[in-house]
Design a protein around this motif. Structure first.
Motif, mmCIF file in Angstrom:
data_model
loop_
_atom_site.group_PDB
_atom_site.id
_atom_site.type_symbol
_atom_site.label_atom_id
_atom_site.label_comp_id
_atom_site.label_asym_id
_atom_site.label_seq_id
_atom_site.Cartn_x
_atom_site.Cartn_y
_atom_site.Cartn_z
ATOM 1 N N ALA A 42 42.598 38.471 51.973
ATOM 2 C CA ALA A 42 41.248 37.838 51.928
ATOM 3 C C ALA A 42 40.735 38.430 50.513
ATOM 4 N N PHE A 43 40.859 39.918 50.450
ATOM 5 C CA PHE A 43 40.247 40.520 49.295
ATOM 6 C C PHE A 43 40.646 40.044 47.948
ATOM 7 N N MET A 44 41.957 39.881 47.841
ATOM 8 C CA MET A 44 42.428 39.478 46.522
ATOM 9 C C MET A 44 41.935 37.969 46.310
ATOM 10 N N ALA A 45 41.839 37.178 47.209
ATOM 11 C CA ALA A 45 41.204 35.662 47.244
ATOM 12 C C ALA A 45 39.670 35.852 46.712
ATOM 13 N N ARG A 46 39.114 36.690 47.384
ATOM 14 C CA ARG A 46 37.855 36.513 46.981
ATOM 15 C C ARG A 46 37.457 37.194 45.519
ATOM 16 N N ALA A 47 38.206 38.201 45.226
ATOM 17 C CA ALA A 47 38.019 38.613 43.866
ATOM 18 C C ALA A 47 38.358 37.552 42.842
ATOM 19 N N GLY A 48 39.453 36.797 43.211
ATOM 20 C CA GLY A 48 39.817 35.897 42.201
ATOM 21 C C GLY A 48 38.810 34.725 42.092
ATOM 22 N N GLU A 49 37.929 34.405 43.364
ATOM 23 C CA GLU A 49 36.669 33.546 43.176
ATOM 24 C C GLU A 49 35.607 34.195 42.297
ATOM 25 N N LEU A 50 35.565 35.388 42.533
ATOM 26 C CA LEU A 50 34.549 36.036 41.534
ATOM 27 C C LEU A 50 34.758 36.533 40.009
ATOM 28 N N GLY A 51 36.174 36.025 39.858
ATOM 29 C CA GLY A 51 36.540 36.131 38.538
ATOM 30 C C GLY A 51 36.924 37.789 38.208
ATOM 31 N N ALA A 52 37.079 38.476 39.157
ATOM 32 C CA ALA A 52 37.567 39.780 39.026
ATOM 33 C C ALA A 52 38.898 39.995 39.683
ATOM 34 N N ASP A 53 39.908 38.953 39.486
ATOM 35 C CA ASP A 53 41.144 39.009 40.095
ATOM 36 C C ASP A 53 42.022 40.077 39.542
ATOM 37 N N GLN A 54 41.824 40.508 38.241
ATOM 38 C CA GLN A 54 42.772 41.535 37.729
ATOM 39 C C GLN A 54 42.575 42.960 38.287
ATOM 40 N N ALA A 55 41.260 43.046 39.021
ATOM 41 C CA ALA A 55 41.181 44.093 39.473
ATOM 42 C C ALA A 55 41.755 44.622 40.777
ATOM 43 N N LEU A 56 42.158 43.663 41.266
ATOM 44 C CA LEU A 56 43.012 43.769 42.646
ATOM 45 C C LEU A 56 44.471 43.213 42.407
ATOM 46 N N THR A 57 45.007 43.283 41.293
ATOM 47 C CA THR A 57 46.320 42.588 41.405
ATOM 48 C C THR A 57 47.515 43.651 42.015
ATOM 49 N N PHE A 58 46.927 44.885 41.731
ATOM 50 C CA PHE A 58 47.953 46.119 42.597
ATOM 51 C C PHE A 58 48.096 45.755 44.029
ATOM 52 N N LEU A 59 47.226 44.834 44.862
ATOM 53 C CA LEU A 59 47.162 44.568 46.331
ATOM 54 C C LEU A 59 48.404 43.803 46.505
ATOM 55 N N ARG A 60 48.838 42.984 45.465
ATOM 56 C CA ARG A 60 50.057 42.126 45.575
ATOM 57 C C ARG A 60 51.151 42.876 45.561
ATOM 58 N N GLU A 61 51.290 44.074 45.076
ATOM 59 C CA GLU A 61 52.536 44.992 45.135
ATOM 60 C C GLU A 61 52.431 45.660 46.573
ATOM 61 N N VAL A 62 51.029 45.971 46.982
ATOM 62 C CA VAL A 62 50.935 46.799 48.141
ATOM 63 C C VAL A 62 51.593 45.915 49.334
ATOM 64 N N ASP A 63 51.483 44.722 49.450
ATOM 65 C CA ASP A 63 51.778 43.597 50.283
ATOM 66 C C ASP A 63 53.225 43.367 50.067
ATOM 67 N N ALA A 64 53.619 43.289 49.023
ATOM 68 C CA ALA A 64 54.973 43.196 48.613
ATOM 69 C C ALA A 64 55.716 44.313 49.184
ATOM 70 N N VAL A 65 55.453 45.387 48.895
ATOM 71 C CA VAL A 65 56.337 46.570 49.573
ATOM 72 C C VAL A 65 56.191 46.632 51.012
ATOM 73 N N ASN A 66 55.157 46.216 51.504
ATOM 74 C CA ASN A 66 55.031 46.146 53.051
ATOM 75 C C ASN A 66 56.096 45.378 53.649
ATOM 76 N N MET A 67 55.943 44.014 53.078
ATOM 77 C CA MET A 67 56.918 43.107 53.859
ATOM 78 C C MET A 67 58.440 43.387 53.329
ATOM 79 N N ARG A 68 58.614 44.272 52.088
ATOM 80 C CA ARG A 68 59.954 44.707 51.926
ATOM 81 C C ARG A 68 60.530 45.608 53.017
ATOM 82 N N ARG A 69 60.085 46.519 53.426
ATOM 83 C CA ARG A 69 60.286 47.493 54.311
ATOM 84 C C ARG A 69 60.823 46.518 55.729
ATOM 85 N N ARG A 70 60.505 45.548 56.080
ATOM 86 C CA ARG A 70 60.942 44.786 57.151
ATOM 87 C C ARG A 70 62.103 44.141 56.899
#
Length: 441
Positions: free
Chosen positions: A275-303
């Motif tokens: 949700a934080f990533m989505a809201r940042a995109g709505e505010l035009g600050a999506d680049q600030a939180l692109t690292f969270l995509r990898e945070v999410d990807a690493v987490n799912m990769r562990r499973r």
């Protein structure tokens, strides 16, 4: 003391209502779910949270805590209102669904005929509080005398009572457009906590909203960082637990949340960072939180990695294998199975042809509702009987203290995979088991 209404009696709302009564306030819990209200009125907590049932029963007994489905009763009873309803992830999107928060304001505000303060506790996208404040004043007969502030929660499941009654900080976002009573009222409500010298941070609405989402994003990042390091450790033949101990001695880093394993789950971190990533995109600050995509990807990769390890332990195929899964809740001292890594792994393994038997001390009923096709055991012994491999996926104390010699005669193969790195490799190996941890040589 203060008359308080708490809207929402789920994990957050029920805990907050009971603890506000524990502080001596008269509290009315409000919910539209009559069956949930009936349980709470009888002193039964609809979920597992250590210590909460005792607080609930004690305050129902004193008369300081009651429950209702009537917004009219709440508006008549209280001038201080807390909103603690859920903000789940929208279906098919990353964004948070604030429908339930909006519904509380839409239902409550038209009934406010005298000055009132509404404190939001739900985790919401930044900008929500300002919008709700304007709407509440527009709908309320009391108009400009209605104040809306944001008071985010920082509860850890398993420690929710302690975190409410003795938090490490209190954050209050106040609305500059409101009548300005929110801080004064909050100081009255939390007087006992402030007497303990608990830090009280007063800020604007947007900053208060961001404090909660930023805290969750940081914790998620820290967990995914050590899990990324565990991938490197596996490739290099190193031990991620020793690595975490070594870097954790640096005060700038710290050891907490540096436990490699199958990753995080639950009803907060996964959906909140999305949700934080989505809201940042709505505010035009999506680049600030692109690292969270990898945070999410690493987490799912562990499973996925855990499923691979289970398949390797069964000779390269899970077809026809018997797999014991110890743990279903996303963390110990909880029955919460929302986005649980343990159940996700169990489901993936079953889809690959294995017979999967799950055991968890508290989360069995919730697990059956979510994954009815999995097998379920009544205790550890039944879960591991005839297993080709045992997976420890939630670090409950009884699993951490499991004796390899006791379960050894029950399994078909002495093979265990420690998905939380909470066992002693030496002890299990000396007992004749093939032990594998995540990120451990």
């Amino acid at each position: 003391m203060t008359n308080i209404a708490v809207f929402g009696t789920g994990y957050l709302g029920a805990t907050h209502a009971a603890c506000m009564a524990e502080l001596g306030h008269d509290v009315l819990g409000v919910d539209v779910d009559e069956s949930k209200l009936a349980k709470l009125e009888s002193g039964e907590v609809p979920f597992y949270e250590p210590g909460l049932e005792e607080v609930l029963k004690r305050n129902i007994g004193t008369g300081r805590l009651r429950f209702t489905s009537s917004y009219e009763e709440a508006a008549s009873f209280a001038d201080v209102h807390f909103v603690g309803v859920g903000t789940p992830q929208k279906k098919g999107e990353f964004a948070a669904d604030v429908t339930y928060v909006d519904a509380v304001i839409d239902g409550l505000a038209p009934l406010l005929t005298r000055p009132a303060v509404i404190f939001g506790k739900s985790t919401v996208p930044v900008g929500t509080a300002e919008r709700l404040g304007r709407r509440a004043r527009a709908l309320a007969p009391a108009g400009a005398e209605v104040d809306l502030a944001w008071n985010p929660e920082f509860l850890r499941e398993g420690f929710a009572v302690q975190d409410t009654l003795h938090p490490d900080r209190l954050v209050l976002g106040v609305d500059r457009e409101g009548p300005g009573r929110a801080e004064e009222v909050a100081r009255e409500v939390y007087a006992d906590l402030l007497a303990e010298k608990i830090p009280f941070i007063v800020t604007d609405l947007a900053t208060a909203e961001l404090v909660k989402t930023s805290a969750n994003a940081f914790l998620a990042t820290k967990i995914s960082f050590i899990n990324a390091m565990s991938e490197v450790c596996e490739a290099a033949g190193a031990d991620v637990t020793v690595l975490a101990d070594a870097i954790g001695h640096d005060d700038r880093i710290g050891r907490r949340f540096l436990n490699a394993g199958v990753g995080f789950g639950g009803g907060c971190l996964p959906k909140d960072i999305r949700a934080f990533m989505a809201r940042a995109g709505e505010l035009g600050a999506d680049q600030a939180l692109t690292f969270l995509r990898e945070v999410d990807a690493v987490n799912m990769r562990r499973r996925t990695r855990m499923v691979e390890m289970a398949r390797e332990a069964c000779g390269g195929s899970l077809l026809g294998a018997r797999v014991a899964v110890l743990g279903a809740a996303f963390k110990p001292e909880s029955d919460d199975v929302r986005d649980s890594p343990a159940l996700n792994v169990a489901g993936q393994i079953q889809l690959q042809g294995a017979t999967v038997t799950v055991y968890d001390p508290k989360a069995m009923d919730n697990s059956r509702k979510l994954f009815p096709t999995l097998g379920y055991a009544t205790d550890v012994s039944q879960a591991v009987e005839g297993a080709d491999v045992v997976l420890v996926l939630t670090e409950w104390r009884q699993f951490r203290e499991l004796q390899p010699g006791r379960v050894g005669p029950l399994v078909r193969q002495r093979s265990i995979i420690d998905g939380r790195n909470c066992l002693s490799p030496k002890g299990w190996r000396e007992a004749g088991w093939v032990y594998r941890g995540m990120g451990r040589s």
